[in-house]
Design an enzyme around this catalytic site. Structure first.
Site, short mmCIF file in Angstrom:
data_model
loop_
_atom_site.label_atom_id
_atom_site.label_comp_id
_atom_site.label_asym_id
_atom_site.label_seq_id
_atom_site.Cartn_x
_atom_site.Cartn_y
_atom_site.Cartn_z
N ARG A 21 -111.38 -8.51 -57.19
CA ARG A 21 -110.43 -8.34 -58.29
C ARG A 21 -109.07 -8.00 -57.69
O ARG A 21 -108.97 -7.21 -56.75
CB ARG A 21 -110.87 -7.24 -59.25
N GLU A 25 -101.41 -12.06 -61.86
CA GLU A 25 -101.74 -13.49 -61.90
C GLU A 25 -101.09 -14.13 -63.12
O GLU A 25 -101.21 -13.59 -64.21
CB GLU A 25 -103.25 -13.69 -61.94
N HIS A 71 -107.57 -18.28 -58.03
CA HIS A 71 -108.70 -17.61 -58.67
C HIS A 71 -109.84 -18.60 -58.94
O HIS A 71 -110.36 -18.69 -60.05
CB HIS A 71 -108.24 -16.94 -59.98
#
Length: 181
Positions: A94, A123, A142
């Site tokens: 994460r 992000e 991601h």
């Protein structure tokens, strides 16, 4: 084969990473919220209080941990300084675990050889962020978990849990809300 790999967060994903590294003959290290002996890997998984020790032993460190109150910002300046200057930090866990300002500063100062980030604190990472311009940084959008079999595996787990529920058996992948995962 002459390198060492440490995984922070030796759950299902972290263990699979270590298994693959073992196939290359790497020296393995791990840290997890549940310390234990893993006979399959042939290593002792350390408790989180020994993260600094693990970092100092590793050429590559993979973060595969969940975002929890305990991991939020954990891989900041203090921990990054325990990594080898030749070390590479890989975050597939994460983004909130690694403060980007601290990582950027460590890379600029030559305190780390490089970083590979599939997740970032913010992000998408802003287009003007300095990490985009660093030759020793790899950034992916991601997608570390991307696989054509993801939907199939999720359905398999769901159906198995439905069968278990009907049979009165313990469920797989039960969330512990107190731990955030």
């Amino acid at each position: 084969s002459d390198c060492s790999l440490g995984v922070f967060g030796v759950g299902a994903i972290g263990k699979e990473i270590l298994k693959r590294a073992a196939g290359f003959g790497m020296t393995l290290h791990g840290v997890d919220a549940v310390p234990r002996r893993d006979d399959e890997l042939g290593i002792d998984i350390r408790e989180p209080e020994r993260t600094e020790e693990m970092l100092s032993l590793c050429d590559y460190v993979v973060i595969a941990a969940p975002h929890t109150p305990r991991t939020q910002g954990l891989f900041g300046q203090k921990l990054l300084r325990h990594m080898r200057p030749s070390g590479v930090l890989i975050n597939i866990g994460r983004g909130a675990i690694v403060p980007l300002d601290d990582l950027t500063a460590a890379l600029k100062a030559g305190e780390l050889r490089g970083a590979a980030l599939d997740v970032c604190e913010q992000e998408p990472l802003p287009a003007d962020h300095p990490l985009w311009m660093m030759e020793n940084v790899l950034i992916t959008p991601h997608v570390a978990a991307a696989s054509p079999r993801v939907a199939e595996r999720h359905l398999e787990t769901l159906l198995d849990n439905v069968r278990r529920f009907v049979a009165g058996e313990p469920l797989r992948n039960v969330v512990n809300k107190a731990e955030w995962y």
